[in-house]
Design a protein around this motif. Structure first.
Motif, mmCIF file in Angstrom:
data_model
loop_
_atom_site.group_PDB
_atom_site.id
_atom_site.type_symbol
_atom_site.label_atom_id
_atom_site.label_comp_id
_atom_site.label_asym_id
_atom_site.label_seq_id
_atom_site.Cartn_x
_atom_site.Cartn_y
_atom_site.Cartn_z
ATOM 1 N N PHE A 1 2.131 -1.912 -19.311
ATOM 2 C CA PHE A 1 2.691 -0.879 -18.432
ATOM 3 C C PHE A 1 1.847 0.406 -18.501
ATOM 4 O O PHE A 1 1.606 1.065 -17.494
ATOM 5 N N ARG A 2 1.388 0.726 -19.701
ATOM 6 C CA ARG A 2 0.663 1.981 -19.905
ATOM 7 C C ARG A 2 -0.732 1.944 -19.302
ATOM 8 O O ARG A 2 -1.226 2.956 -18.823
ATOM 9 N N THR A 3 -1.350 0.760 -19.304
ATOM 10 C CA THR A 3 -2.785 0.742 -18.968
ATOM 11 C C THR A 3 -3.143 -0.032 -17.691
ATOM 12 O O THR A 3 -4.207 0.207 -17.136
ATOM 13 N N ALA A 4 -2.305 -0.953 -17.246
ATOM 14 C CA ALA A 4 -2.730 -1.777 -16.097
ATOM 15 C C ALA A 4 -2.649 -0.959 -14.809
ATOM 16 O O ALA A 4 -1.750 -0.130 -14.643
ATOM 17 N N PRO A 5 -3.569 -1.193 -13.894
ATOM 18 C CA PRO A 5 -3.475 -0.510 -12.605
ATOM 19 C C PRO A 5 -2.124 -0.821 -11.945
ATOM 20 O O PRO A 5 -1.587 -1.923 -12.117
ATOM 21 N N LEU A 6 -1.589 0.149 -11.229
ATOM 22 C CA LEU A 6 -0.258 -0.033 -10.641
ATOM 23 C C LEU A 6 -0.179 -1.338 -9.849
ATOM 24 O O LEU A 6 0.831 -2.028 -9.865
ATOM 25 N N GLU A 7 -1.257 -1.670 -9.150
ATOM 26 C CA GLU A 7 -1.250 -2.843 -8.269
ATOM 27 C C GLU A 7 -1.107 -4.157 -9.025
ATOM 28 O O GLU A 7 -0.783 -5.174 -8.430
ATOM 29 N N ARG A 8 -1.376 -4.140 -10.334
ATOM 30 C CA ARG A 8 -1.239 -5.376 -11.117
ATOM 31 C C ARG A 8 -0.212 -5.221 -12.237
ATOM 32 O O ARG A 8 -0.170 -6.011 -13.168
ATOM 33 N N ASN A 9 0.584 -4.195 -12.127
ATOM 34 C CA ASN A 9 1.479 -3.818 -13.219
ATOM 35 C C ASN A 9 2.877 -4.390 -12.954
ATOM 36 O O ASN A 9 3.583 -3.977 -12.029
ATOM 37 N N LEU A 10 3.287 -5.347 -13.775
ATOM 38 C CA LEU A 10 4.543 -6.072 -13.492
ATOM 39 C C LEU A 10 5.760 -5.155 -13.367
ATOM 40 O O LEU A 10 6.501 -5.246 -12.384
ATOM 41 N N PRO A 11 6.013 -4.277 -14.348
ATOM 42 C CA PRO A 11 7.193 -3.416 -14.194
ATOM 43 C C PRO A 11 7.103 -2.527 -12.955
ATOM 44 O O PRO A 11 8.123 -2.259 -12.308
ATOM 45 N N VAL A 12 5.886 -2.095 -12.629
ATOM 46 C CA VAL A 12 5.730 -1.210 -11.472
ATOM 47 C C VAL A 12 6.000 -1.989 -10.185
ATOM 48 O O VAL A 12 6.743 -1.526 -9.304
ATOM 49 N N THR B 1 0.841 -1.201 0.000
ATOM 50 C CA THR B 1 0.000 0.000 0.000
ATOM 51 C C THR B 1 0.878 1.253 0.000
ATOM 52 O O THR B 1 0.659 2.190 -0.765
ATOM 53 N N HIS B 2 1.884 1.251 0.861
ATOM 54 C CA HIS B 2 2.765 2.437 0.919
ATOM 55 C C HIS B 2 3.558 2.610 -0.374
ATOM 56 O O HIS B 2 3.759 3.731 -0.834
ATOM 57 N N LEU B 3 4.028 1.493 -0.932
ATOM 58 C CA LEU B 3 4.842 1.608 -2.163
ATOM 59 C C LEU B 3 3.998 2.154 -3.321
ATOM 60 O O LEU B 3 4.450 3.027 -4.071
ATOM 61 N N PHE B 4 2.785 1.641 -3.453
ATOM 62 C CA PHE B 4 1.943 2.160 -4.547
ATOM 63 C C PHE B 4 1.578 3.624 -4.280
ATOM 64 O O PHE B 4 1.502 4.429 -5.209
ATOM 65 N N ALA B 5 1.384 3.955 -3.004
ATOM 66 C CA ALA B 5 1.093 5.360 -2.673
ATOM 67 C C ALA B 5 2.295 6.232 -3.051
ATOM 68 O O ALA B 5 2.138 7.346 -3.570
ATOM 69 N N LEU B 6 3.479 5.709 -2.812
ATOM 70 C CA LEU B 6 4.687 6.467 -3.163
ATOM 71 C C LEU B 6 4.736 6.704 -4.675
ATOM 72 O O LEU B 6 5.031 7.818 -5.145
ATOM 73 N N ALA B 7 4.440 5.653 -5.431
ATOM 74 C CA ALA B 7 4.449 5.791 -6.900
ATOM 75 C C ALA B 7 3.485 6.898 -7.322
ATOM 76 O O ALA B 7 3.801 7.731 -8.176
ATOM 77 N N ARG B 8 2.323 6.907 -6.702
ATOM 78 C CA ARG B 8 1.320 7.925 -7.079
ATOM 79 C C ARG B 8 1.774 9.312 -6.629
ATOM 80 O O ARG B 8 1.654 10.288 -7.369
ATOM 81 N N GLU B 9 2.336 9.358 -5.431
ATOM 82 C CA GLU B 9 2.783 10.675 -4.930
ATOM 83 C C GLU B 9 3.902 11.237 -5.805
ATOM 84 O O GLU B 9 4.068 12.448 -5.905
ATOM 85 N N CYS B 10 4.670 10.349 -6.391
ATOM 86 C CA CYS B 10 5.789 10.786 -7.249
ATOM 87 C C CYS B 10 5.334 11.031 -8.683
ATOM 88 O O CYS B 10 6.155 11.329 -9.549
ATOM 89 N N GLY B 11 4.051 10.862 -8.929
ATOM 90 C CA GLY B 11 3.520 11.156 -10.265
ATOM 91 C C GLY B 11 3.929 10.149 -11.328
ATOM 92 O O GLY B 11 4.064 10.503 -12.506
ATOM 93 N N LEU B 12 4.104 8.893 -10.926
ATOM 94 C CA LEU B 12 4.542 7.889 -11.905
ATOM 95 C C LEU B 12 3.635 7.853 -13.134
ATOM 96 O O LEU B 12 4.106 7.831 -14.272
ATOM 97 N N GLU B 13 2.318 7.860 -12.891
ATOM 98 C CA GLU B 13 1.409 7.696 -14.043
ATOM 99 C C GLU B 13 1.540 8.868 -15.017
ATOM 100 O O GLU B 13 1.598 8.676 -16.239
ATOM 101 N N ALA B 14 1.628 10.079 -14.487
ATOM 102 C CA ALA B 14 1.746 11.250 -15.373
ATOM 103 C C ALA B 14 3.078 11.218 -16.115
ATOM 104 O O ALA B 14 3.155 11.551 -17.306
ATOM 105 N N ARG B 15 4.134 10.792 -15.410
ATOM 106 C CA ARG B 15 5.447 10.733 -16.080
ATOM 107 C C ARG B 15 5.432 9.689 -17.189
ATOM 108 O O ARG B 15 5.986 9.886 -18.266
ATOM 109 N N ARG B 16 4.828 8.540 -16.885
ATOM 110 C CA ARG B 16 4.722 7.480 -17.890
ATOM 111 C C ARG B 16 3.947 7.992 -19.103
ATOM 112 O O ARG B 16 4.370 7.820 -20.245
#
Ligand code: F6P
Length: 541
Positions: free
Chosen positions: A303-314, A61-76
């Motif tokens: 990578f582009r479309t899967a939710p972070l929680e099911r996204n292998l590279p993430v 939960t914290h790791l995915f929150a970190l990804a979101r806080e760091c704007g991973l999706e927007a950067r991707r």
């Protein structure tokens, strides 16, 4: 303190780490029968088992929150949209366009680049087919049978890794060689048993200025001309160029008709599916090459479309952050239980370390957290009889990526069962270890017992697929490319430049001049002066 360390999720992870550090994987696995099921993700024919990591639901939960806080999706999304995410070079990083189907569009500066990508692929296929069908003739009229790729870094490691990985699918009538090192031995050994009139050199260099590649290309030219009685016309039959630098290619003497181009938005280490993959296409044929591209593209889409929680590279990228930044792990071992992937760790070294070996953020401020870990590895089971001792009983935490396939491409007897049994057993041994009590229960003496204890609690992932096909290789490479991107997004670093390679290159030019002009006074530090002085004498012997 850096912005990253101040993020809510980062702070939560710092606190949470102390809880997790107290827990043993043995207990985490025993207490939770659903763990293996829950900590598994699947995509594009790959299955990631990550139950043997030092995590719980809270960690994730914290790791995915970190990804979101760091704007991973927007950067991707910015990368996929062709924005200039390589900020220090003001370039897009659009390797994903190299494997985008022709019906789609990706724009750089308002221009759709996909048609250009496919135009080059088409020309590559024409050349590949001409060679594979024996229609490309050398200066004596004999068909080309040998392909020598001359390149270094991304212009070598991708092609050689892909050829080795997919050798099973290659045309065995062709001999493939790869020359990278400026050490002439590399060239000499690559060509020693080849007929010049049956040999095609592929000079692969994005810039067409790289010292090693240009030096080797000139030696190749001399080698060919020596056999062709100095007839310059022979060069056209035996050299093609892969580059973004038309002028330099022409200056070398290769006509642009025999140049296969790519673009400044393709980074060297992200270029194996551009024209740089020509040797791969010749070896495998255009259809298998396109199958590999489809594998890349499928993972891109995941990578582009899967939710972070099911996204292998993430998931893999975040697990890497967890160990690098919160457990102080310095390395990651990549352990393919597949002989054909023997060059995969070497390939990954450039991909991961040239990308994420950075000490300042995108804005240029020094980081106060660890960035890119050291990647290394060897195919299993060879590594087991070499360095696994340290992974099992040494003092360092080394997360491992095991890569394995359900079916061998060369099935025979029990070989594959033994191979896979070893991989699974290693992951189990690393996680569970063996306690002092277990050792004593086996009747081991008190004196010897400490030496026989395995602490365990050593994390690993299993990355599993059915067979090592071109599609599987493409998706595996894309998985790691996007893992690297995920980590760079968290660390707020630019994974697409490589300024760190420049200083040594500049100094080498000065030093070679001083070596070759022995009277020149030396003005380096005393250690460098001493080394140059030694070599000035040694080279004369
Ligand atoms: O020196 C590092 C590097 O620039 C890599 O990034 C690149 O893959 C390699 O050199 C080769 O560069 P080129 O393809 O321009 O010869």
């Amino acid at each position: 303190m850096s912005a990253l360390r101040e993020k809510t999720a980062w702070r939560a992870l710092e606190q949470h780490k102390d809880d997790i550090a107290q827990q043993h994987l043995r207990d985490l696995l025993a207490a939770d029968p659903g763990r293996a099921e829950r900590y598994r993700a699947e995509a594009v024919g790959w299955r990631l088992d990550y139950a043997r990591h030092r995590i719980d639901d809270q960690t994730l939960t914290h790791l995915f929150a970190l990804a979101r806080e760091c704007g991973l999706e927007a950067r991707r999304d910015a990368m996929f949209a062709g924005e200039k995410v390589n900020t220090t070079e003001q370039r897009a990083a659009l390797h994903v366009a190299l494997r985008t189907p022709s019906r789609k569009s990706i724009k750089v500066d308002g221009v759709n680049v996909v048609p250009d990508v496919h135009a080059v692929l088409k020309r590559m296929a024409e050349l590949a087919n001409a060679i594979r069908e024996g229609r490309w003739l050398g200066f004596s009229g004999r068909p080309i049978r040998n392909i020598v790729n001359i390149g270094i870094g991304g212009s070598d490691l991708g092609p050689v890794m892909a050829f080795e990985a997919l050798r099973h699918f290659s045309d065995r009538a062709l001999t493939m060689r790869f020359v990278s090192n400026v050490d002439y031995t590399d060239f000499a050994e690559a060509v020693h048993d080849l007929r010049p009139d049956e040999t095609l050199f592929i000079v692969a260099s994005k810039t067409f200025t790289t010292l090693e590649t240009m030096t080797n290309a000139h030696s190749a030219r001399d080698w060919l001309l020596a056999a062709a009685s100095g007839d310059e016309k022979a060069v056209a039959k035996h050299f093609v160029a892969l580059s973004t630098n038309e002028k330099a290619v022409e200056a070398f003497g290769i006509s642009t008709q025999q140049m296969y181009g790519f673009w400044d938005w393709v980074g060297g280490r992200y270029s194996m599916d551009s024209a740089i993959g020509l040797s791969t296409m010749i070896a495998l044929g255009p259809d298998a090459f396109h199958e590999m591209l489809a594998g890349f593209h499928a993972m891109d889409e995941h990578f582009r479309t899967a939710p972070l929680e099911r996204n292998l590279p993430v998931i893999m990228g975040l697990l890497g952050i967890w160990y690098t930044d919160f457990f102080g792990a310095e390395t990651v071992a990549v352990l393919p239980y597949e002989q054909y992937l023997k060059r995969f760790p070497a390939y990954l070294q450039q991909l991961t370390m040239e990308s994420n070996g950075k000490h300042v953020t995108i804005e240029g401020s020094a980081v106060d957290y660890a960035t890119g870990p050291i990647y290394w590895g060897e195919p299993g089971t060879n590594g087991q009889h070499s360095f696994y001792q340290l992974i099992h009983q040494g003092t360092r935490l080394i997360p491992c990526d095991f890569v394995g396939f359900g079916q061998s491409l060369n099935p025979s007897g029990r070989h594959h069962d033994l191979l896979l049994a070893n991989m699974i057993a290693q992951a189990e041994a690393l996680a569970l270890g063996k306690t002092l009590q277990q050792v004593k229960d086996e009747g081991i003496s008190d004196e010897l017992a400490p030496h026989r204890v395995f602490e365990g609690n050593r994390p690993s992932s299993l990355l599993l697929a059915e067979r090592l096909t071109p599609h599987a290789l493409g998706s595996l490479v894309a998985l790691y490319e996007h893992l690297v991107f995920t980590q760079a997004a968290i660390w707020d670093i630019n994974p697409f430049d490589q300024w760190g390679v420049e200083l040594g290159k500049q100094l080498a030019l000065r030093v070679v001049d001083e070596i070759e002009s022995p009277r020149k006074p030396l003005h380096h530090d005393s250690a460098t002066n001493a080394a140059i002085t030694w070599y000035r004498k040694a080279r004369r012997k």
